[in-house]
Design a protein around this motif. Structure first.
Motif, mmCIF file in Angstrom:
data_model
loop_
_atom_site.group_PDB
_atom_site.id
_atom_site.type_symbol
_atom_site.label_atom_id
_atom_site.label_comp_id
_atom_site.label_asym_id
_atom_site.label_seq_id
_atom_site.Cartn_x
_atom_site.Cartn_y
_atom_site.Cartn_z
ATOM 1 N N GLN A 10 41.588 16.058 64.945
ATOM 2 C CA GLN A 10 41.152 15.777 65.670
ATOM 3 C C GLN A 10 40.148 16.142 66.185
ATOM 4 O O GLN A 10 38.776 15.609 66.974
ATOM 5 C CB GLN A 10 42.889 15.774 66.891
ATOM 6 N N SER A 19 36.040 6.764 64.177
ATOM 7 C CA SER A 19 38.123 6.393 64.184
ATOM 8 C C SER A 19 38.540 6.732 63.246
ATOM 9 O O SER A 19 37.687 6.828 62.277
ATOM 10 C CB SER A 19 37.653 4.830 65.171
ATOM 11 N N LEU A 20 39.342 7.337 62.897
ATOM 12 C CA LEU A 20 40.748 7.500 61.845
ATOM 13 C C LEU A 20 40.040 6.102 61.125
ATOM 14 O O LEU A 20 39.970 6.290 59.954
ATOM 15 C CB LEU A 20 42.061 6.997 62.562
ATOM 16 N N ARG A 21 39.900 4.588 60.681
ATOM 17 C CA ARG A 21 39.173 3.667 60.019
ATOM 18 C C ARG A 21 38.729 3.839 59.314
ATOM 19 O O ARG A 21 38.215 4.022 58.533
ATOM 20 C CB ARG A 21 39.645 2.383 61.033
ATOM 21 N N SER A 24 38.942 7.370 57.442
ATOM 22 C CA SER A 24 39.383 7.065 56.344
ATOM 23 C C SER A 24 39.033 6.388 55.430
ATOM 24 O O SER A 24 38.253 6.388 53.777
ATOM 25 C CB SER A 24 40.294 5.680 56.494
ATOM 26 N N ARG A 31 44.447 5.423 55.926
ATOM 27 C CA ARG A 31 44.243 5.423 57.612
ATOM 28 C C ARG A 31 45.594 6.375 57.630
ATOM 29 O O ARG A 31 46.467 7.387 58.797
ATOM 30 C CB ARG A 31 43.629 4.265 57.976
ATOM 31 N N PRO A 32 46.990 5.362 57.325
ATOM 32 C CA PRO A 32 47.989 6.145 57.855
ATOM 33 C C PRO A 32 48.160 7.643 57.137
ATOM 34 O O PRO A 32 48.889 8.806 58.062
ATOM 35 C CB PRO A 32 49.478 5.299 56.852
ATOM 36 N N THR A 33 47.989 7.998 56.135
ATOM 37 C CA THR A 33 48.182 9.104 55.324
ATOM 38 C C THR A 33 47.565 10.225 56.177
ATOM 39 O O THR A 33 47.822 11.220 57.518
ATOM 40 C CB THR A 33 47.359 9.463 54.282
ATOM 41 N N SER A 35 47.142 9.748 59.778
ATOM 42 C CA SER A 35 47.347 9.390 61.704
ATOM 43 C C SER A 35 48.573 10.374 60.895
ATOM 44 O O SER A 35 48.259 10.702 62.186
ATOM 45 C CB SER A 35 47.646 7.633 60.856
ATOM 46 N N LYS A 36 49.164 10.411 60.459
ATOM 47 C CA LYS A 36 50.430 11.633 59.818
ATOM 48 C C LYS A 36 50.078 12.715 59.781
ATOM 49 O O LYS A 36 50.197 13.784 60.748
ATOM 50 C CB LYS A 36 51.360 10.892 58.217
ATOM 51 N N MET A 38 47.011 13.968 61.119
ATOM 52 C CA MET A 38 46.571 14.323 62.921
ATOM 53 C C MET A 38 47.242 14.465 63.606
ATOM 54 O O MET A 38 47.307 15.259 64.437
ATOM 55 C CB MET A 38 45.517 13.491 63.460
ATOM 56 N N ASN A 39 48.655 13.947 63.233
ATOM 57 C CA ASN A 39 49.605 13.683 64.353
ATOM 58 C C ASN A 39 50.880 15.075 64.056
ATOM 59 O O ASN A 39 52.373 14.718 64.310
ATOM 60 C CB ASN A 39 50.106 12.855 64.634
#
Length: 73
Positions: A10, A19-21, A24, A31-33, A35-36, A38-39
């Protein structure tokens, strides 16, 4: 005392106004990786991903990306 690894993506996203995109696309990490990561939803961290993030964003200190925190129990 227990400890946990915290991924601080973050901070990088905010610092570079991405952006995350976009992150990526720049890092070639799905991107899903990201996101995981980051969260804090990943059970493990793939070291080549961390190295790629460090390389793309000019990070010299890995603590800018990951950190070890104490958990108060």
């Amino acid at each position: 005392m227990e400890k946990k690894v915290t991924v601080k993506l973050q901070n990088i996203v905010q610092k570079h106004d991405l952006s995350l995109r976009e992150m990526s696309r720049l890092t070639d990490i799905p991107r899903p990786t990201l996101s995981k990561l980051m969260n804090q939803k990943m059970q493990y961290i793939h070291l080549p991903h961390i190295l790629r993030i460090a390389d793309v964003f000019g990070v010299d200190d890995i603590r800018e990306i990951i950190d070890l925190e104490k958990i108060n129990t």
